[in-house]
Each structure stands twice: as C-alpha cells, then as structure tokens.
Motif scaffolding. Structure first.
Motif, mmCIF file in Angstrom:
data_model
loop_
_atom_site.group_PDB
_atom_site.id
_atom_site.type_symbol
_atom_site.label_atom_id
_atom_site.label_comp_id
_atom_site.label_asym_id
_atom_site.label_seq_id
_atom_site.Cartn_x
_atom_site.Cartn_y
_atom_site.Cartn_z
ATOM 1 N N GLN A 28 -25.223 3.383 97.316
ATOM 2 C CA GLN A 28 -25.591 2.620 97.207
ATOM 3 C C GLN A 28 -25.051 1.580 95.953
ATOM 4 O O GLN A 28 -23.793 1.692 95.151
ATOM 5 N N ASP A 29 -24.278 -0.087 96.948
ATOM 6 C CA ASP A 29 -23.331 -0.739 96.151
ATOM 7 C C ASP A 29 -23.475 -1.337 96.129
ATOM 8 O O ASP A 29 -24.475 -2.710 96.847
ATOM 9 N N SER A 30 -23.943 -2.050 94.434
ATOM 10 C CA SER A 30 -24.899 -3.077 93.825
ATOM 11 C C SER A 30 -23.856 -4.011 94.224
ATOM 12 O O SER A 30 -24.685 -5.702 94.347
ATOM 13 N N VAL A 31 -22.843 -4.324 94.848
ATOM 14 C CA VAL A 31 -22.459 -5.661 95.466
ATOM 15 C C VAL A 31 -22.802 -6.426 96.174
ATOM 16 O O VAL A 31 -22.507 -7.989 96.148
ATOM 17 N N TYR A 32 -23.644 -5.284 96.725
ATOM 18 C CA TYR A 32 -24.081 -6.826 98.261
ATOM 19 C C TYR A 32 -25.630 -6.825 97.845
ATOM 20 O O TYR A 32 -26.116 -7.957 98.944
ATOM 21 N N ASP A 33 -26.278 -6.763 96.239
ATOM 22 C CA ASP A 33 -27.678 -7.238 96.590
ATOM 23 C C ASP A 33 -27.639 -8.700 95.821
ATOM 24 O O ASP A 33 -29.189 -8.817 97.134
ATOM 25 N N VAL A 34 -27.662 -9.142 95.401
ATOM 26 C CA VAL A 34 -26.946 -10.691 95.809
ATOM 27 C C VAL A 34 -27.223 -11.018 97.598
ATOM 28 O O VAL A 34 -28.450 -12.148 97.240
ATOM 29 N N GLU A 83 -17.759 -21.867 99.167
ATOM 30 C CA GLU A 83 -18.633 -22.088 97.860
ATOM 31 C C GLU A 83 -20.046 -20.900 98.029
ATOM 32 O O GLU A 83 -20.402 -20.598 97.379
ATOM 33 N N GLY A 84 -20.662 -21.202 99.072
ATOM 34 C CA GLY A 84 -21.701 -19.908 99.378
ATOM 35 C C GLY A 84 -21.171 -18.424 99.361
ATOM 36 O O GLY A 84 -21.567 -17.649 98.301
ATOM 37 N N LEU A 85 -19.654 -18.013 100.165
ATOM 38 C CA LEU A 85 -19.379 -16.572 99.680
ATOM 39 C C LEU A 85 -19.237 -16.352 97.392
ATOM 40 O O LEU A 85 -19.635 -15.737 96.933
ATOM 41 N N GLN A 86 -18.523 -17.760 97.108
ATOM 42 C CA GLN A 86 -18.698 -17.175 95.960
ATOM 43 C C GLN A 86 -20.075 -17.052 95.099
ATOM 44 O O GLN A 86 -20.172 -16.779 93.781
ATOM 45 N N ARG A 87 -21.448 -18.025 95.665
ATOM 46 C CA ARG A 87 -21.977 -17.950 94.781
ATOM 47 C C ARG A 87 -22.571 -16.243 95.364
ATOM 48 O O ARG A 87 -23.523 -16.572 93.807
ATOM 49 N N PHE A 88 -22.433 -15.715 96.034
ATOM 50 C CA PHE A 88 -23.295 -14.744 96.948
ATOM 51 C C PHE A 88 -22.319 -13.196 96.300
ATOM 52 O O PHE A 88 -22.895 -11.984 96.016
ATOM 53 N N PHE A 89 -21.197 -13.553 95.717
ATOM 54 C CA PHE A 89 -19.988 -12.458 95.900
ATOM 55 C C PHE A 89 -19.102 -12.834 94.715
ATOM 56 O O PHE A 89 -18.634 -13.757 94.382
ATOM 57 N N SER A 90 -20.092 -12.751 93.334
ATOM 58 C CA SER A 90 -18.924 -12.781 91.627
ATOM 59 C C SER A 90 -18.954 -11.380 90.968
ATOM 60 O O SER A 90 -19.843 -10.230 91.336
ATOM 61 N N GLY A 91 -18.211 -11.923 89.631
ATOM 62 C CA GLY A 91 -18.337 -10.588 88.561
ATOM 63 C C GLY A 91 -16.741 -10.303 88.739
ATOM 64 O O GLY A 91 -16.093 -10.781 89.732
ATOM 65 N N LYS A 92 -16.376 -9.225 88.420
ATOM 66 C CA LYS A 92 -15.350 -9.415 87.370
ATOM 67 C C LYS A 92 -14.627 -8.007 89.084
ATOM 68 O O LYS A 92 -13.199 -8.304 89.514
ATOM 69 N N ARG A 93 -15.315 -7.579 89.571
ATOM 70 C CA ARG A 93 -14.836 -6.366 90.291
ATOM 71 C C ARG A 93 -14.223 -7.541 91.497
ATOM 72 O O ARG A 93 -13.179 -7.394 92.424
ATOM 73 N N VAL A 94 -14.959 -8.172 91.831
ATOM 74 C CA VAL A 94 -15.028 -9.501 92.655
ATOM 75 C C VAL A 94 -13.996 -10.402 93.000
ATOM 76 O O VAL A 94 -12.958 -10.161 93.394
ATOM 77 N N ASP A 95 -13.815 -11.146 91.558
ATOM 78 C CA ASP A 95 -12.600 -11.410 91.105
ATOM 79 C C ASP A 95 -11.241 -10.766 91.168
ATOM 80 O O ASP A 95 -9.835 -11.516 91.086
ATOM 81 N N LEU A 96 -11.484 -9.720 90.280
ATOM 82 C CA LEU A 96 -9.664 -8.212 90.525
ATOM 83 C C LEU A 96 -9.763 -8.617 92.267
ATOM 84 O O LEU A 96 -8.377 -8.731 92.666
ATOM 85 N N ALA A 97 -10.620 -8.320 92.761
ATOM 86 C CA ALA A 97 -10.734 -7.522 94.717
ATOM 87 C C ALA A 97 -9.358 -9.412 94.863
ATOM 88 O O ALA A 97 -8.615 -8.925 95.411
ATOM 89 N N GLU A 98 -10.530 -10.427 94.405
ATOM 90 C CA GLU A 98 -9.012 -11.865 94.908
ATOM 91 C C GLU A 98 -8.537 -11.786 94.690
ATOM 92 O O GLU A 98 -7.395 -12.044 95.380
ATOM 93 N N LYS A 99 -7.589 -11.513 93.035
ATOM 94 C CA LYS A 99 -6.363 -12.026 92.738
ATOM 95 C C LYS A 99 -5.521 -10.704 93.384
ATOM 96 O O LYS A 99 -4.526 -10.923 93.728
ATOM 97 N N LEU A 100 -5.516 -9.186 93.418
ATOM 98 C CA LEU A 100 -4.801 -8.723 94.061
ATOM 99 C C LEU A 100 -4.326 -9.255 95.520
ATOM 100 O O LEU A 100 -3.337 -8.596 96.278
ATOM 101 N N LYS A 101 -5.930 -9.045 96.416
ATOM 102 C CA LYS A 101 -5.304 -9.920 97.841
ATOM 103 C C LYS A 101 -4.135 -11.057 97.940
ATOM 104 O O LYS A 101 -3.099 -11.138 98.607
ATOM 105 N N GLN A 102 -4.364 -11.488 97.116
ATOM 106 C CA GLN A 102 -3.691 -13.226 96.774
ATOM 107 C C GLN A 102 -2.180 -12.409 96.546
ATOM 108 O O GLN A 102 -0.941 -13.294 96.975
ATOM 109 N N ILE A 103 -1.841 -11.271 95.303
ATOM 110 C CA ILE A 103 -0.217 -11.350 95.105
ATOM 111 C C ILE A 103 -0.321 -10.572 96.147
ATOM 112 O O ILE A 103 1.357 -10.742 96.177
ATOM 113 N N ARG A 104 -0.294 -9.283 96.564
ATOM 114 C CA ARG A 104 0.214 -8.921 97.921
ATOM 115 C C ARG A 104 0.446 -9.973 98.951
ATOM 116 O O ARG A 104 1.858 -10.058 99.567
#
Length: 573
Positions: free
Chosen positions: A288-294, A523-544
């Motif tokens: 179970q992955d809590s990132v989808y709960d919101v 904007e909707g995706l930012q409201r539903f997916f937030s937190g350190k895990r998502v922000d870190l993944a976004e930074k990694l994708k952007q840098i790559r």
C-alpha cells in the motif's frame, strides 16, 4: 561635447568588459602610433591572462603606405610589443575611406590588398591572421568555446547535485522508484479504479442491514415524537388506532419515499468512504502506497457528491412505502414475534436515551460526585428537586388512572412551583412542563416495555380478535411497529438491490470521469501530490532532463568544432 563624455565612455566600456562572459575585441588603429593608446592598459587590467581578448589591428593598408616599420608590425601581431596578452592577433582592412562602398566592395578590396601586399609577401602577416573573415571565425570559435566550457561546468555541477539527490532518495525512499506528478497521476488513474471498485464489488457489506439501521436511526425520533406518543395519549383503543392511521398517512404524504432514498444514498456513500479509508490504512498490506491517498479520497468524495440515483427507484419506493404502511395485518406468529421484538428494542433504546437526558438535567448522582469529584450546578439541583415534586404528582395521577402522556394542567404547575418556593427554589413554569414531559415519557416507555414482554405470546388472541377496549393487555402497539418495520425492511431490500444492480456501476462511471478531470492542469496535480517524496522526484527528473540536454549540446559543439578546424586549418589557443 559634454565635459564628462570621456569618463562616461570609459565607465560604459569597462562595465561591458568586466562581464566574465564577454569577449573583448582590443582594436588598434594601424595607421597611427599604437603606443600612444591607453586601450591596451585597460584591457590588460581587466583580462590580464588574455583568456577572452582578441587583438585587432585595423587600417593595415594605410600603415603599409605610410612606410611603418615592418618589424614593429610583426611584433604587434606576435603579441610582443604591448604589455598585454590575447587569444589571437589579427590584421584587417575595414574600408578605403569611400562612404559609398558596400560591404561586398570592402571585402573585395581587403582580399585584393592582402593578395598583393608586400608585407604579406615578406611574411610579416600570416594567412590565418588576416581578413575580417578569419577574425569572425576566431570570434565565433571563442564564443562557442566559452559556451562549451560554461555548459560543461554546469553539467558537472548538475552531476554532483544529481548524485546528492539520488543518495537522499535511496536513504529516505528505498522501496520506491522516483516518479514525478504526471507519472504518479497516470498510475493513480488505474490504481484508484482498481482498488476502489474491487473493494466495492468484493466487500462483504450487508447493504440490507446497513440501510435498515440508517433508516431506523433517521426515522426513530419522528416515529416516537410525532406518531407514537400523540397516539398513546388517547384514552381508547379505537382512538389510538385512528390516530395511528392518520399520522402514518401524514408521514407518507411528506415525501417519505424521497427521504428513504436520501437515507439509502447517504448510507451507500458512507460505506464506500469507509472502504476507501480502510484501504488507505493498509490493513497490513505492505504494498500500500500512501502517496495516492489524497487523490483517491478527493476523487471518491467528488464522485459521490455528483452521484445521483436513478429516478425509477423513487417510483418503486413510493409504492412500497404506501403498501407497507397501509397494511396492518400480521399473518404469522413469526411476523408477530419480530414486530414485538422490534417494538421492545425501540422502546428500550428510546428509554435509554431519555434517561440520559434526565441525568443531564439533574447532574451527577451520589456515586459519580464522589468518584469523579463532580458537583451539580444550581440549575441541575433545582431540576432534581422539581422532579421529586413531579414524581409525587405522577404517583397521584397513576392512582387516578390518568393516561401516562397527559399534559400537566396550569393548577398542577402552580402547585409544583409553590412547593418549590417553600424550599426557596424558584423554577420557571416552562421548566416544570419540560421535566414533566420527560418524566411521563419515561413512565410510558417503562410501561410499554412491560406490555411488549406480555404481548409476545398474544398472537393467537390477536388473530381471533379477542382483545377488547378494557383488556389490561393492550397489544395495538405491535401493529404500529409491525407496519413501520415492514416499511423499513422492504425499502431496505429495494435500495440494496438497486445498489448491487445499478448504483455501484453508475458510481464507477462517475469516478472514472472525475479522475480524468483531475488530470487537467498542473495546479490540480500539485494539490493531490505533495510532500518531500514528490518534490524530490520532481527535482531528480528536472535535473536528469537538463543534464541529458546539456550532454547532447556539448557533444554537438565538439563535433562542430572538429569539423570547423578541419575545414579552416587554423586554431586559436
């Protein structure tokens, strides 16, 4: 010319030259004595190692005609005359003093000059140091060299940052793959539909029992306050049954089927929300992955808010409700037993609630005061004394066989207030009437509970019609609760069938539309997916992504540089 023009030009030039990304063209007039210019001193002070300076000697044709010392020109082009360093030294001809010459005319003149120049023939000039064409190639090469160096430095910095982010990811989220918001949303579309609908379709929810409980919880207060108590205050059995028929018809005419449909719809929505919350809690599911709960909760709430039952259900309920409430017959002893049990349970439940209200009115009892260190307020003490007076009055009325739910007369209210005033306890008349209502309802419910127990074995007497108005065992209450129970039972079965056959699938379609709508807009995706895990993944994708583009850019520049060097046959250090 203004007096500060010279200083202004100097400051302006210096401001551009000090930019570390700027290429400095140090231009000297070859027709005059170059030693008299202070430009070289300025350039040397700003770029002492000459890493971004190119020296340009102009009007070289005029210098040759004025019989300037050739050895001096050689030293200038070799970088040995001035105390400055440069990437390259070039001699150019930028015109012949004719303002009507075009660019093509000037280029032809320059090429012709260097082809016939005696200085060129003597070796004072080297071929790669002449013409504006070679100069422009040198400037271009240096420019792209600076771009390449900057890009490579930025790529190295991004590599270090990427390494740090990847290390942080491995330490914090070792069991998950980095996914940005868009990828999480695409995965959530399938995951939400699969998890929510699987839970709805495979759950062991007893919809009939769930809806029955919801309907009873919703209708119980109305049944007691608006139907049962008013009818019970009548003095005869025929009057009791007449009031029951009238009250039930009035209840049915208040759009009762719509109320049943609303209660059933709310019950379905509540159960689906509980399933989603239970699923979000994991219940031991390691995957179970809590990132989808919101987004899951938001999608379910939005879909349930939009969900509307089919209108045909209302027509079916209208018929069911009317038939159930109009039918006062009890065909079997089993139905009688169920009705008696329903009546008794309802009375006990109402009695428990009423006694709790009385405790709130009178405050904590003796045991509670000592064990919990609680004391009664003045209003609670006054209510307790009032109940004692009313209890005396009630016993008197019971001896006179006054119906339990009769109202308190004005004389009785005055008598109770006077008795309390003698105890120096002032009480308002409305308080006396309110407490009397609670007390009489309590007495009635206790009596009803006893009668329900006595009526358990009276089915055959009812079937033979052997009850009369003076009979001490009055079981007409069973008929009322049998009609209500039948209405609730049949309505619940109809609503449960509607849920299983239609409403869950209609909710599924609404949920799918809602999830698709959520993906429209960042904007909707930012409201539903937030937190350190998502922000870190976004930074990694952007840098790559940036690093990949920079690597391709650097490779392209290197290929073009090798091609140009091969074609031009010259280099610039």
């Amino acid at each position: 010319m203004a007096s500060d023009t010279k200083d202004t030009i100097y400051s302006l030039s210096r401001s551009y030259m000090t930019n570390p990304n700027a290429i400095i063209l140090c231009i000297q007039d070859g027709s005059i004595d170059a030693e008299r210019s202070n430009v070289t001193d300025l350039v040397s002070s700003i770029d002492p190692d000459g890493s971004r300076t190119i020296f340009v000697l102009t009007k070289i044709d005029m210098a040759e005609r004025s019989v300037m010392n050739p050895d001096r020109i050689r030293k200038i082009l070799e970088g040995k005359l001035f105390p400055m360093k440069a990437l390259g030294y070039f001699a150019v001809v930028t015109g012949r003093g004719n303002v009507s010459d075009s660019i093509e005319d000037i280029q032809r003149y320059e090429q012709e000059y260097f082809r016939t120049s005696l200085l060129m023939k003597k070796g004072i000039f080297k071929a790669h140091q002449t013409t504006t064409k070679n100069l422009s190639h040198a400037v271009s090469e240096r420019f792209w060299k600076m771009v390449k160096d900057t890009v490579e430095a930025q790529s190295l910095a991004l590599t270090a940052q990427r390494f740090n982010l990847e290390a942080e990811w491995k330490n914090h989220f070792p069991k998950h793959r980095p996914m940005d918001r868009k990828e999480l949303y695409e995965r959530s579309r399938v995951k939400i539909m699969d998890e929510v609908m699987t839970a709805c379709l495979t759950s062991n929810i007893n919809w009939i029992r769930t809806i029955e409980e919801s309907l009873w919880k919703h209708f119980a207060p109305y049944l007691f306050e608006n139907i049962y108590f008013p009818a019970a205050s009548s003095e005869t059995r025929p009057m009791f049954n007449t009031i029951i028929d009238i009250k039930l018809r009035e209840w049915r005419e208040k759009n009762l089927e719509q109320m049943c449909l609303t209660v059933g719809s709310d019950a379905m929505k509540d159960e689906i929300r509980k399933l989603v919350e239970h699923n979000a809690a994991g219940d031991g599911d390691k995957e179970q992955d809590s990132v989808y709960d919101v987004i899951k909760k938001a999608a379910v709430d939005a879909a349930l808010e939009k969900h509307q039952w089919e209108r045909q259900a209302l027509d079916r309920l209208r018929t069911l409700v009317a038939n159930a409430l109009d039918d006062s017959s009890i065909a079997t002893s089993l139905i009688w037993d169920h009705a008696v049990e329903f009546w008794q349970n309802a009375v006990v439940e109402k009695l428990t609630d009423l006694e709790g209200r009385l405790r709130q009115e009178t405050g904590p009892g003796f045991r509670e005061r000592w064990l919990s260190w609680r004391s009664a307020s003045p209003a609670q003490r006054a209510a307790k004394e009032t109940l004692l007076e009313l209890d005396k009055l009630q016993k008197n009325l019971e001896q006179r066989k006054v119906p339990h739910l009769s109202d308190l007369s004005a004389d009785d209210v005055s008598a109770v207030r006077k008795n309390l005033e003698l105890k120096k306890i002032p009480v308002d008349g409305d308080v006396v009437r309110h407490l009397w209502t609670l007390l009489r309802e309590q007495a009635f419910l206790k009596d009803a509970s006893k009668r329900a127990e006595n009526c358990r074995s009276c089915f055959y007497r009812h079937q033979k019609g052997s009850f009369d108005d003076g009979d001490s065992t009055n079981c007409d209450d069973v008929l009322l609760f049998s009609r209500v129970r039948r209405m609730i039972s049949q309505t619940s079965r109809s609503l449960a069938q509607q849920i299983d056959e239609s409403e869950v699938r209609r909710f599924e379609r609404e949920l799918k539309r809602t999830v698709n709508e959520f993906g429209q807009g960042q904007e909707g995706l930012q409201r539903f997916f937030s937190g350190k895990r998502v922000d870190l993944a976004e930074k990694l994708k952007q840098i790559r992504a940036i690093q990949e583009k920079l690597d391709v850019f650097v490779a392209t520049l290197s290929d073009e540089e090798r091609t140009k060097r091969a074609k031009l046959g010259f280099s610039i250090r």
